[in-house]
Design a protein around this motif. Structure first.
Motif, PDB file in Angstrom:
ATOM      1  N   GLY A 131       1.434  -1.307  -0.099  1.00 35.75           N
ATOM      2  CA  GLY A 131       0.203   0.261   0.324  1.00 35.75           C
ATOM      3  C   GLY A 131       0.798   1.636  -0.194  1.00 35.75           C
ATOM      4  O   GLY A 131       1.919   1.412   0.040  1.00 35.75           O
ATOM      5  N   VAL A 132       0.203   2.423  -0.006  1.00 37.86           N
ATOM      6  CA  VAL A 132       1.260   3.506  -0.139  1.00 37.86           C
ATOM      7  C   VAL A 132      -0.269   4.752   1.238  1.00 37.86           C
ATOM      8  O   VAL A 132      -0.923   4.208   1.258  1.00 37.86           O
ATOM      9  N   ARG A 133       0.644   5.777   0.903  1.00 36.05           N
ATOM     10  CA  ARG A 133       0.309   5.979   2.488  1.00 36.05           C
ATOM     11  C   ARG A 133       0.119   7.685   2.041  1.00 36.05           C
ATOM     12  O   ARG A 133       0.886   8.239   1.157  1.00 36.05           O
ATOM     13  N   PHE A 134      -1.146   7.928   2.181  1.00 33.48           N
ATOM     14  CA  PHE A 134      -1.646   9.414   1.755  1.00 33.48           C
ATOM     15  C   PHE A 134      -1.922  10.543   2.862  1.00 33.48           C
ATOM     16  O   PHE A 134      -2.930  10.414   3.431  1.00 33.48           O
ATOM     17  N   ASN A 135      -1.521  11.136   3.112  1.00 31.21           N
ATOM     18  CA  ASN A 135      -1.702  11.903   4.432  1.00 31.21           C
ATOM     19  C   ASN A 135      -1.637  13.392   4.835  1.00 31.21           C
ATOM     20  O   ASN A 135      -1.139  14.367   3.743  1.00 31.21           O
ATOM     21  N   ARG A 139       0.584  18.989   9.623  1.00 24.03           N
ATOM     22  CA  ARG A 139       1.917  19.100  11.536  1.00 24.03           C
ATOM     23  C   ARG A 139       2.615  18.328  10.869  1.00 24.03           C
ATOM     24  O   ARG A 139       3.964  18.361  11.217  1.00 24.03           O
ATOM     25  N   LEU A 140       2.198  17.182  10.352  1.00 28.62           N
ATOM     26  CA  LEU A 140       3.332  16.263   9.752  1.00 28.62           C
ATOM     27  C   LEU A 140       4.058  16.237   8.289  1.00 28.62           C
ATOM     28  O   LEU A 140       4.682  16.291   8.193  1.00 28.62           O
ATOM     29  N   VAL A 141       3.334  16.871   7.356  1.00 28.25           N
ATOM     30  CA  VAL A 141       3.856  16.939   5.944  1.00 28.25           C
ATOM     31  C   VAL A 141       3.242  18.273   5.501  1.00 28.25           C
ATOM     32  O   VAL A 141       2.587  19.010   5.231  1.00 28.25           O
ATOM     33  N   ASP A 142       4.070  18.523   3.962  1.00 26.49           N
ATOM     34  CA  ASP A 142       3.390  19.599   3.484  1.00 26.49           C
ATOM     35  C   ASP A 142       2.147  18.983   2.176  1.00 26.49           C
ATOM     36  O   ASP A 142       2.566  17.616   1.438  1.00 26.49           O
ATOM     37  N   PHE A 143       1.326  19.586   1.682  1.00 28.92           N
ATOM     38  CA  PHE A 143       0.455  19.667   1.149  1.00 28.92           C
ATOM     39  C   PHE A 143       1.474  19.269  -0.396  1.00 28.92           C
ATOM     40  O   PHE A 143       1.981  19.661  -0.812  1.00 28.92           O
ATOM     41  N   HIS A 162      -3.462  -1.144  -1.844  1.00 30.08           N
ATOM     42  CA  HIS A 162      -4.741  -0.256  -0.687  1.00 30.08           C
ATOM     43  C   HIS A 162      -4.139   1.258  -1.043  1.00 30.08           C
ATOM     44  O   HIS A 162      -2.114   1.359  -0.954  1.00 30.08           O
ATOM     45  N   VAL A 163      -4.522   2.378  -0.324  1.00 32.10           N
ATOM     46  CA  VAL A 163      -4.389   3.472   0.204  1.00 32.10           C
ATOM     47  C   VAL A 163      -4.469   3.702   1.436  1.00 32.10           C
ATOM     48  O   VAL A 163      -5.511   3.361   1.907  1.00 32.10           O
ATOM     49  N   VAL A 164      -3.139   3.858   2.389  1.00 31.79           N
ATOM     50  CA  VAL A 164      -4.185   4.199   3.533  1.00 31.79           C
ATOM     51  C   VAL A 164      -4.264   6.058   3.416  1.00 31.79           C
ATOM     52  O   VAL A 164      -2.796   6.408   3.128  1.00 31.79           O
ATOM     53  N   ILE A 165      -5.063   6.244   4.355  1.00 33.58           N
ATOM     54  CA  ILE A 165      -5.492   7.884   4.915  1.00 33.58           C
ATOM     55  C   ILE A 165      -5.117   7.789   6.314  1.00 33.58           C
ATOM     56  O   ILE A 165      -5.624   7.759   6.987  1.00 33.58           O
ATOM     57  N   TYR A 166      -5.063   9.451   6.168  1.00 36.03           N
ATOM     58  CA  TYR A 166      -4.489   9.969   7.481  1.00 36.03           C
ATOM     59  C   TYR A 166      -5.002  11.365   7.836  1.00 36.03           C
ATOM     60  O   TYR A 166      -4.590  12.291   6.739  1.00 36.03           O
ATOM     61  N   PHE A 167      -5.843  11.729   8.259  1.00 37.11           N
ATOM     62  CA  PHE A 167      -6.876  12.798   9.007  1.00 37.11           C
ATOM     63  C   PHE A 167      -7.599  13.078   9.422  1.00 37.11           C
ATOM     64  O   PHE A 167      -7.486  11.938  10.828  1.00 37.11           O
TER      65      PHE A 167
END
Ligand SMILES: O=C(O)c1cc(C(=O)O)oc(=O)c1
Length: 313
Positions: A131-135, A139-143, A162-167
């Motif tokens: 999978g890949v992570r979209f964050n 406070r953790l990543v730039d856009f 799959h896609v892992v999303i953190y929001f």
């Protein structure tokens, strides 16, 4: 003068106030089912071997693969899903190194940029990335522009990833259309970070439940009570009722979407400000949110196996 050794050139200073992971965790009282998967954990460096990314928003303490796998064995897990931590940016070497030294007992979730080549994706797949992570936590990543993320999602779909999303929960309305356009299975980190001081049947968490209800490709990790809890009690000093305020939220998700939930320790717990949990006591949180043996087996074994080791079932 001697040239500096790599260790000296790669010395990193931790972010002020950084809390290191807990040493000497308790043995959990809850006996994990055979084959249980810790489906959300990280490695940090070690920085001397795998430098932290220049664009990182924090500098952690080191947390090596050997320390992760020792924790796995101590807690009674059989396998891990190692999620790329943002302090490593899109340099996946530490995570990949952990996978290839796991004896097939670990899979991974990577962070990639648009520039990633097919050969690199194939090599990651061979190492165990699924999978890949979209964050979207500011406070953790730039856009990253959404068209770049959609392009990546379209490409990794071909590998069956799959896609892992953190929001954050407050951002779900704005991100809804993007999330529902993703062509893969989508796994939400930490239940979309609900504000657990709000009612479990209030509009904010209802929107998250609707997101899962309306989109059968969406899964959730019911992890990180130590991060979400407002009133505790903390998983320290033998506490068996830790993070009681998170229980109704996680239990609601586990019971309604029992075939689409995952659990992970989140070790080594980046960016905690208040306390570092005893990971043994964190495992004892599980039966509070998955009260039956059947729910526990789905959460800890059959769901993660279906997503990460489908060839073994
Ligand atoms: O809330 C966080 O600070 C956090 C950070 C990271 C990461 O830096 O990758 O991962 C997580 O799962 C949670």
């Amino acid at each position: 003068m001697n040239a500096p050794t790599p260790r000296e050139t790669m010395a990193f200073t931790k972010t002020p106030g950084w809390l290191d992971w807990y040493c000497g965790p308790a043995k959990p009282r809850f006996k994990l089912p055979a084959g249980a998967v810790d489906a959300h954990c990280h490695v940090f460096g070690p920085g001397a071997e795998f430098p932290y990314a220049p664009e990182r928003k924090y500098t952690p303490c080191d947390a090596s693969k050997a320390q992760l796998y020792a924790l796995r064995d101590h807690l009674g897990f059989a396998r891990n899903v190692v999620v790329q931590a943002t302090c490593h940016g899109a340099d996946n070497r530490a995570m990949l190194d952990a996978l290839v030294h796991s004896g097939g007992q670990a899979r991974g979730v990577a962070t990639v940029r648009r520039s990633v080549g097919d050969a690199e994706l194939q090599a990651m797949h061979d190492a165990g990335v699924r999978g890949v992570r979209f964050n979207f936590v500011k406070r953790l990543v730039d856009f990253t522009p959404k068209d770049e993320l959609l392009e990546i999602a379209g490409r990794i779909a071909k590998w069956g990833w799959h896609v892992v999303i953190y929001f954050e929960a407050v951002d779900l309305p704005e991100l809804w259309d993007f999330f529902t356009a993703l062509p893969t299975t989508v796994v939400v980190d930490h239940m979309g970070r609900p504000d657990v001081s709000k009612p479990v049947d209030g509009p904010e968490f209802e929107l998250f439940l609707k997101f899962m209800r309306d989109n059968p490709n969406v899964w959730s990790k019911v992890s990180c009570p130590e991060r979400l809890s407002v009133t505790g009690p903390k998983a320290l000093n033998g506490e068996q009722g830790a993070y009681a305020d998170v229980v109704p939220f996680a239990r609601r998700v586990v019971e309604e979407f029992s075939d689409r939930v995952l659990w992970g320790t989140d070790w080594p717990h980046p960016n905690l400000k208040d306390h570092m949990p005893d990971d043994g006591l964190l495992v004892d949180f599980i039966p509070h949110i998955a009260p039956t043996a059947e729910l526990q087996h789905k959460l800890l074994v059959s769901n993660p196996m279906r997503l990460y080791w489908p060839e073994e079932i």
